[in-house]
Design an enzyme around this catalytic site. Sequence first.
Site, PDB file in Angstrom:
ATOM      1  N   HIS A 198       0.793  -1.248   0.000  1.00 56.88           N
ATOM      2  CA  HIS A 198       0.000   0.000   0.000  1.00 56.88           C
ATOM      3  C   HIS A 198       0.821   1.293   0.000  1.00 56.88           C
ATOM      4  O   HIS A 198       0.806   2.048   0.964  1.00 56.88           O
ATOM      5  CB  HIS A 198      -1.027   0.014   1.133  1.00 56.88           C
ATOM      6  CG  HIS A 198      -0.580  -0.547   2.455  1.00 56.88           C
ATOM      7  ND1 HIS A 198       0.634  -0.248   3.033  1.00 56.88           N
ATOM      8  CD2 HIS A 198      -1.208  -1.386   3.317  1.00 56.88           C
ATOM      9  CE1 HIS A 198       0.722  -0.881   4.182  1.00 56.88           C
ATOM     10  NE2 HIS A 198      -0.363  -1.582   4.382  1.00 56.88           N
ATOM     11  N   ASP A 206      -6.100  -4.426   0.468  1.00 54.43           N
ATOM     12  CA  ASP A 206      -5.929  -4.179   1.908  1.00 54.43           C
ATOM     13  C   ASP A 206      -7.294  -4.193   2.605  1.00 54.43           C
ATOM     14  O   ASP A 206      -7.540  -3.401   3.514  1.00 54.43           O
ATOM     15  CB  ASP A 206      -5.186  -2.863   2.158  1.00 54.43           C
ATOM     16  CG  ASP A 206      -4.695  -2.737   3.592  1.00 54.43           C
ATOM     17  OD1 ASP A 206      -4.817  -3.711   4.364  1.00 54.43           O
ATOM     18  OD2 ASP A 206      -4.185  -1.656   3.946  1.00 54.43           O
TER      19      ASP A 206
HETATM   20  O1  DOR Z   1      -5.693   0.478   8.077  1.00 60.10           O
HETATM   21  C1  DOR Z   1      -5.220  -0.637   8.232  1.00 60.10           C
HETATM   22  N1  DOR Z   1      -5.942  -1.622   8.788  1.00 60.10           N
HETATM   23  N2  DOR Z   1      -3.973  -0.865   7.846  1.00 60.10           N
HETATM   24  C2  DOR Z   1      -3.336  -2.021   8.177  1.00 60.10           C
HETATM   25  O2  DOR Z   1      -2.190  -2.163   7.838  1.00 60.10           O
HETATM   26  C3  DOR Z   1      -4.025  -3.037   8.985  1.00 60.10           C
HETATM   27  C4  DOR Z   1      -5.465  -2.961   8.755  1.00 60.10           C
HETATM   28  C5  DOR Z   1      -6.265  -3.810   9.721  1.00 60.10           C
HETATM   29  O3  DOR Z   1      -5.903  -4.978   9.904  1.00 60.10           O
HETATM   30  O4  DOR Z   1      -7.248  -3.324  10.269  1.00 60.10           O
END
Ligand code: DOR
Length: 452
Positions: A242, A312
Amino acid sequence: MTTNETTSDKSTYELLFRNGTVVNHDGVGTPDIAVRNGRIAATGDIDPRRADRVVDCTGLHILPGVIDSQVHFREPGAEHKEDLETGSRAAVMGGVTAVFEMPNTKPTTTSAEALADKIKRARGRMHCDFAFWVGGTRDNVADIPDLERLPGAAGIKVFIGSSTGDLLVEDDAGIAAILGATRRRAAFHAEDEMRLNDRKHLRVPGDAASHPVWRDATAALMATERLVRIARSKGARIHILHISTAEEIAYLADHKDIVTAEATPHHLTLSADDYERLGTKLQMNPPVRDKAHQAGIWQGIANGVIDVLGSDHAPHTLEEKAKPYPESPSGMTGVQTLVPIMLDHVNAGRLSLERFVDLTSAGPARLFGIARKGRIAVGYDADFTIVDLKRRATITNGWIASRAGWTPYDGKRVFGWPVGTVVRGRQVMWEGELAAPSGGEPVLFSEALPRG
Ligand code: DOR
């Protein structure tokens, strides 16, 4: 055109896809595609009488199955947000045929036992094929050479800036120890933890727009620069997840010998202007930033610095997201919207359909050494993402199959839509309906093939 069937010509096929426009790593054409035993058995001009069933794809594009190499499906430990069944249902509803799931579950996926447990849970429940990233920690360094080669492992993933969950290795020595142990390409969440700690006071209670002020572009760039330096010293290959800044794109252009990079649809589609409208729903790590960064990441799509797209997908419930910033968790859903959001960008002329294919199938296959997936070719798995480039549809929360039940794109009208998802010859989704029972299997990797 003649068929390129290599085995006995008397053979029949279970399935034949006809009349579609096939977009492959090598260009665009209109071959028929025949499937036998879950694999592509022939391409070319094929007599439909030889197939048990024919799928007419007139007006549709057939793409190699879309592989999303970054999702968080929360099982075990936070199944109220998502589990492997609901997350993979969202994947196939959105045209995704395989996912690589992240290790920040409870317990974390940091041991052979935890990986085996996830694979056991996934078999027979996940709708798409799957692999699991194994978390690299200070404690499992000695096991990394074995862990990263276990069947079903996508490789080693390290958070060097903290996000959801407990995984964190922020110091150079810790990162160097892990990269000294890896042979496969390891993946990183690159935000500099020390800088994040120093800047925590910049968070404004109740204002998610301060999220990218706290976790600024410098924190991302510093982390990426450190990773490249350490990887080079160890002769290691790395993958930066990301990418969120224009500066990282410019920097990585000088390091493509060892570094590959991922862009997400949200960093390409949403911007800091959307905090007012979406509030904490837009809160994500690394953050969605201003339009200049968005333009920089598009530059990386255009010039090839970006290798893959990953969603993501990071589901949290609306109740959790409704907590006042910064108590609100970071993350949004994305696995189901990756294809329609990016097809909308294709129709808007921001990238070609061929580049989309490069980013979502050929790209992940090349980076992670996926065996038998990533292109439409005889002998490969019959994984297809079938799309209608001409369809206009509206993304709504009601369409979202994730247990979290919401998307930042609720109400967004898009041009281009996933119509079918085919996993190893099984039509698992067709026209918005689940069309086959769950039958996901572990993705095979050429560097970690099972023995025997
Ligand atoms: O915003 C995020 N949420 N970035 C991450 O790297 C982990 C992810 C999560 O697992 O909630």
